[in-house]
Design an enzyme around this catalytic site. Structure first.
Site, PDB file in Angstrom:
ATOM      1  N   LEU A 580      -9.526  -4.387   0.052  1.00  0.00           N
ATOM      2  CA  LEU A 580     -10.135  -3.066  -0.149  1.00  0.00           C
ATOM      3  C   LEU A 580      -9.107  -1.948  -0.083  1.00  0.00           C
ATOM      4  CD1 LEU A 580     -13.333  -3.482   2.053  1.00  0.00           C
ATOM      5  CD2 LEU A 580     -13.141  -3.738  -0.420  1.00  0.00           C
ATOM      6  N   ALA A 584       1.474   0.655   4.415  1.00  0.00           N
ATOM      7  CA  ALA A 584       2.787   0.220   4.868  1.00  0.00           C
ATOM      8  C   ALA A 584       2.687  -0.800   6.002  1.00  0.00           C
ATOM      9  CB  ALA A 584       3.599   1.432   5.320  1.00  0.00           C
ATOM     10  N   PHE A 585       1.612  -0.707   6.804  1.00  0.00           N
ATOM     11  CA  PHE A 585       1.525  -1.547   8.001  1.00  0.00           C
ATOM     12  C   PHE A 585       0.506  -2.676   7.888  1.00  0.00           C
ATOM     13  CE2 PHE A 585       2.824   2.717   9.377  1.00  0.00           C
ATOM     14  CZ  PHE A 585       4.061   2.407   9.935  1.00  0.00           C
ATOM     15  N   VAL A 588      -7.030  -3.741   4.653  1.00  0.00           N
ATOM     16  CA  VAL A 588      -8.443  -3.958   4.954  1.00  0.00           C
ATOM     17  C   VAL A 588      -9.008  -4.816   3.836  1.00  0.00           C
ATOM     18  CG1 VAL A 588     -10.698  -2.887   5.235  1.00  0.00           C
ATOM     19  CG2 VAL A 588      -8.689  -1.786   6.197  1.00  0.00           C
ATOM     20  N   LYS A 608      -9.925  -5.419   9.322  1.00  0.00           N
ATOM     21  CA  LYS A 608      -8.676  -4.667   9.399  1.00  0.00           C
ATOM     22  C   LYS A 608      -7.628  -5.559  10.044  1.00  0.00           C
ATOM     23  CE  LYS A 608      -7.326   0.018  10.876  1.00  0.00           C
ATOM     24  NZ  LYS A 608      -7.833   1.222  11.573  1.00  0.00           N
ATOM     25  N   ASP A 774      -7.163  13.375  10.762  1.00  0.00           N
ATOM     26  CA  ASP A 774      -7.113  13.215   9.300  1.00  0.00           C
ATOM     27  C   ASP A 774      -8.532  13.201   8.735  1.00  0.00           C
ATOM     28  OD1 ASP A 774      -6.169  12.925   6.761  1.00  0.00           O
ATOM     29  OD2 ASP A 774      -5.555  10.835   6.971  1.00  0.00           O
TER      30      ASP A 774
END
Length: 975
Positions: A580, A584-585, A588, A608, A774
């Site tokens: 989905l 960078a890390f 999902v 996740k 955010d």
């Protein structure tokens, strides 16, 4: 205010009968002017120039353009912030090339794509008029005059509106003189002119109406002179056009015109004083008329012209300079040049080395041949795009700029190296001179070695980097220089001379270099250890106040918190699906969880996880996030944690799966389903969907106001499910698992509902001392029943390629959503989330437009934010909602409302909307105006003005408020 079920049914039936009874009136409203936007256009010469605004591109309205057959169209984009405009391009479907113009003929009615700036595109529906036309290409011939009168030039053209005729000599407009107009038929224009009015050069007749202009020529040749620049050596015509030639000689009888050297042509002779004139005309040419035409005098003077007749539009490339190499000293004033014969007149554009497209400059147009130039180009690859009517061709060119080579001579412990740049195959020769000789004496230098390297790309067009090396032992105790020689025997030597390398200091240099290498390695290792590599951390953070000021806080570290094993879910019961999102890390993915809600029942979830190659600190950060979410708990408007897999294998965090994705794309994709008028929605065969939507929202909002769970199922929930998911989320999943239709009708109430739900979720987080950092429409998910949930997707978002995240310092930040204190001081609080909520409201009520449209994030943007700049009211927002946005954007954090007040305000807006809906429907009679879906709030109940706002915030701190429905009016005044 609460609606009863029978009242809602009465409202629904009343609207249905009203729409049936007033079908004629509603039909007229269905075709409002606002449904279609027509491009404003102005005719300039033969091109229709149309203008659109940035709002046209972002609007969901259809864009329509009406043209006539044979029309050339250009589109320009006007900027909202200035009077400047930029060129847009028509996209060619087959090749995906972009063109500055589009030529339309009969039968080309269709939808076309126009691209304006940064690949913003809009679809334009083009309709070709069948009743109005451009002027036809004039039929221009020479006919005999009346007795004792000179010959007549006759020009005829047809069009609608009827064209007007204008005469020119050598492209200069002339007074009409003794012009005769003899044709009076509808749409047909005819003009005759005495040949004595124009006897020295080329004659042009042009027919013009409101849709364009077309011209034809009488080509003039003078036997008394050499070849003149104005005398066409070749003529290109399309089948059906007219051909007219004139030959002039002074004092000597002229011979008739000849075709292909042997066929004598019957034309028209005329004598005027000492001048002898020979005319030849063809009213409608065919391909059999292609060939060479010439006229002679009795004394041997001769002029000839080649005539080419084509069946359709034609386009050729002549004298196209392709690959050019010039010296740097000759670069100034250099121009690419292309001579292009065509019919219709060619249009041209250049594709530059950087991919940009610019229109060509036409320096000359003679006898259907256009000359295009591009002056002072940079070195690189160019492409010329040419179009004439429906004909299209391209050509490639390149420019290479050379200069005398520049050398660099280096040496290390083992080799001596010579470097230079060249665009041609070259030879590098080494020249040496003994150290005991005079290196200024040219006879002391000898060529010792020669290399022919291939070279590598230098980053400069057509230039290769040439690198050659020799062992240091080959040139030890010598002076060294290198020379360059190409295949044309041109040569040049370096001015730099390498100082001799003596064996005496060789070992000293070796030791010094080794020591320098060791010191450099130690320094690099030290800097690497000290440099902290940025790692993953969740956007949502829980804070703890540590001082008397609001900005004295720390982030709570959940690393040492205990993990609740009740959340552990068997890894084998999880079936991973499609990706989905990825960053960078981590990523999902969609998955199916078997038995996560109750035994034997599968459920769609989102998982996740970190990427395979991850650091230990990132795994630790993900575990801390898991513990924090467990500590925060569940809420209807948060993407809730359902479980986790932390045993052997990668860590999985299992979350609710939201069917419709993020709110930003949901708003964009459903713009066309947004109805300003409720009656309009009913009139478009949406009776059942709108009723179901409204009934569901009404029921849920009633329950919300009463403080109950809005999606309470009618079956019991066991304690095991409650411990895993929380009762709220089990109920929610029960609701979503029902047989619910996908109703896409989007109304103003939906926008209020989205705003209300996000405020509820943020109120929950702020009560837990959590900050999001955010908050934006891209981080809000939409699931069935229009339920929205706040999420955190920092792990799976590719911020390196997301234009919403701008480099600020050493990080990428969502600057357009950030409060001033976050941008300039790096400080995040609940009140900075309130600022972001105001930006989110702007996104919602503009249906997904990017905030601060058209404004680039630079120093000017930061200065605007510091000065208190606020965006204008979005198109779909009411005045009261816009005032709330402005309060959220107060420069001082303490002057912004808190989320409990925002919840109360949105709840009141929803109830006012329903009350107004009931009022309008109950009171509507046949012939009444249609209810517009924007809430009308009495002036006394709106948010107080700016001067009242300051004192209300000071007098009523957020911590003392409640969102009880009975105190709504009092709470609104706080804002």
């Amino acid at each position: 205010m609460q609606f009863r079920q029978d009242t809602l049914l009465r409202v629904f039936l009343l609207l249905v009968f009203s729409s049936l009874a007033c079908s004629d009136t509603l039909h007229q409203i269905d075709v409002r002017d606002g449904d279609v936007q027509r491009l404003p256009c102005v005719l300039e010469k033969s091109t229709l120039k149309c203008h659109m605004s940035e709002a046209n591109i972002e609007s969901s309205q259809k864009t329509q353009l009406e043209v006539v057959p044979g029309q050339m169209v250009e589109v320009h984009l006007r900027s909202n912030s200035s009077k400047d405009s930029m060129q847009c391009f028509w996209e060619h479907r087959e090749t995906s090339n972009l063109f500055l113009f589009k030529f339309f003929e009969k039968g080309m009615d269709d939808i076309y794509t126009v691209v304006c700036g940064n690949r913003k595109s809009v679809n334009v529906s083009v309709h070709i008029h069948s009743t109005e036309t451009r002027p036809s290409v004039p039929e221009l011939t020479t006919v005999r005059g009346k007795k004792y009168e000179s010959a007549r030039f006759r020009c005829v053209s047809e069009g609608n509106p009827k064209p007007t005729i204008t005469w020119y000599e050598n492209e200069k407009h002339r007074s009409q003189g003794r012009m005769e107009i003899s044709r009076t038929e509808k749409g047909v224009a005819e003009s005759k002119m005495s040949s004595l009015e124009y006897s020295r050069s080329n004659i042009k007749c042009c027919a013009k109406n409101s849709h364009g202009e077309e011209c034809s020529y009488i080509y003039h040749y003078d036997l008394d002179t050499g070849r003149e620049e104005s005398e066409a050596s070749e003529i290109w015509l399309r089948r059906g056009q007219s051909l007219s030639l004139r030959c002039k000689v002074t004092g000597k009888p002229a011979m008739p015109w000849y075709f292909n050297n042997d066929t004598k042509l019957t034309g028209l002779s005329e004598q005027s004083y000492e001048k002898q004139l020979e005319y030849y005309s063809i009213a409608s040419v065919s391909q059999n008329n292609s060939g060479e035409y010439h006229c002679n005098s009795s004394h041997g003077q001769r002029k000839a012209v080649k005539v080419h007749v084509f069946e359709n539009d034609f386009l050729k490339k002549l004298n196209l300079s392709k690959h050019i190499t010039i010296q740097n000293k000759d670069r100034k004033g250099f121009c690419f040049r292309a001579e292009v014969p065509s019919h219709l007149k060619a249009k041209c554009q250049w594709v530059m080395p950087n991919g940009s497209i610019v229109p060509c400059e036409e320096t000359q147009h003679l006898s259907a041949v256009s000359t295009f130039t591009l002056c002072d180009p940079e070195p690189g690859q160019y492409q010329i795009l040419l179009r004439s009517g429906r004909e299209f061709t391209t050509g490639n060119m390149s420019l290479c700029v050379t200069d005398l080579p520049k050398f660099q001579i280096l040496h290390d412990l083992t080799h001596v190296t010579c470097m230079t740049k060249s665009n041609l195959p070259v030879h590098i020769s080494w020249m040496t001179c003994p150290s005991n000789a005079n290196y200024n004496d040219t006879s002391a230098w000898k060529e010792t070695y020669t290399d022919s390297p291939k070279g590598t790309d230098s980053g400069q067009f057509c230039q290769k980097t040439i690198v050659v090396s020799r062992p240091l032992s080959d040139v030890n105790d010598h002076f060294v220089k290198c020379c360059w020689r190409n295949n044309n025997t041109d040569s040049h030597c370096s001015e730099q001379i390498l100082v001799k390398i003596s064996s005496v200091n060789y070992f000293f240099l070796v030791g010094a270099c080794i020591l320098a290498w060791i010191l450099t390695s130690v320094l690099v290792l030290f800097l690497f250890i000290r440099k902290k590599k940025p790692g993953y951390e969740t956007q949502i953070q829980m804070i703890q106040m540590v001082g008397p000021l609001d900005n004295d806080y720390i982030y709570i570290d959940f690393k040492d918190f205990k993990y609740n094993q009740k959340l552990e879910f068997p890894r084998e019961n999880l079936e991973l699906g499609k990706e989905l999102g990825s960053g960078a890390f981590g990523m999902v993915v969609q998955a199916t969880a078997y038995g996560i809600s109750k035994p034997g029942v599968s459920m769609q979830v989102a998982v996740k996880m970190l990427k395979e190659k991850h650091q230990a600190v990132e795994k630790e950060a993900l575990m801390s996030e898991l513990k924090m979410l467990m500590y925060i708990g569940n809420h209807t408007n948060i993407v809730n944690l359902l479980g986790a897999c932390t045993g052997t294998g990668p860590i999985y965090l299992i979350f609710q799966y939201c069917h419709y994705g993020d709110l930003l794309n949901y708003l964009k994709n459903n713009r066309e389903h947004f109805y300003k008028s409720l009656t309009d929605a009913f009139n478009k065969d949406r009776f059942r969907s709108l009723y179901n939507n409204y009934q569901r929202k009404r029921n849920s909002s009633d329950v919300v106001q009463s403080g109950e769970n809005p999606y309470m199922p009618m079956s019991p929930v066991n304690k095991e499910q409650e411990s895993l998911l929380g009762s709220t989320d089990v109920n929610e999943d029960f609701f979503e698992s029902g047989d619910e239709e996908d109703h896409q009708t989007l109304t103003y109430e939906d926008l209020l509902s989205f705003s209300y739900q996000v405020a509820k979720g943020m109120e929950f987080l702020s009560a837990k001392n959590c900050i999001h950092r955010d908050l934006a429409a891209r981080n809000i998910l939409v699931t069935r029943s229009r339920l929205v949930k706040i999420g955190d997707f920092g792990l799976a978002r590719d911020i390196e390629n997301d234009s919403n995240y701008v480099v600020r310092g050493n990080a990428r930040l969502p600057v357009k959503w950030m409060a001033p204190e976050s941008i300039f001081k790096g400080m995040y609080t609940m009140q900075s989330d309130v600022w972001a909520y105001g930006i989110l409201l702007w996104e919602i009520f503009s249906l997904g437009v990017t905030p601060y449209p058209g404004i680039k994030v630079d120093n000017t943007f930061y200065a605007m934010i510091e000065r208190g700049f606020k965006m204008e009211r979005p198109y779909y927002a009411s005045e009261s909602v816009y005032k709330v946005m402005c309060h959220c954007w107060a420069l001082e954090p303490q002057n912004r409302p808190c989320f409990s007040k925002l919840v109360a305000f949105m709840e009141y807006q929803l109830s006012e909307f329903e009350e107004q809906l009931y009022y309008n429907v109950e009171g509507q009679k046949k012939g009444d105006s249609v209810y517009q879906n924007t809430p009308v709030i009495p002036e006394s109940q709106e948010i107080v003005k700016e001067d009242e706002h300051q004192s209300s915030v000071t007098d009523s701190p957020c911590g003392t408020e409640t969102a009880d429905s009975e105190n709504n009016m009092e709470t609104i005044t706080y804002l």
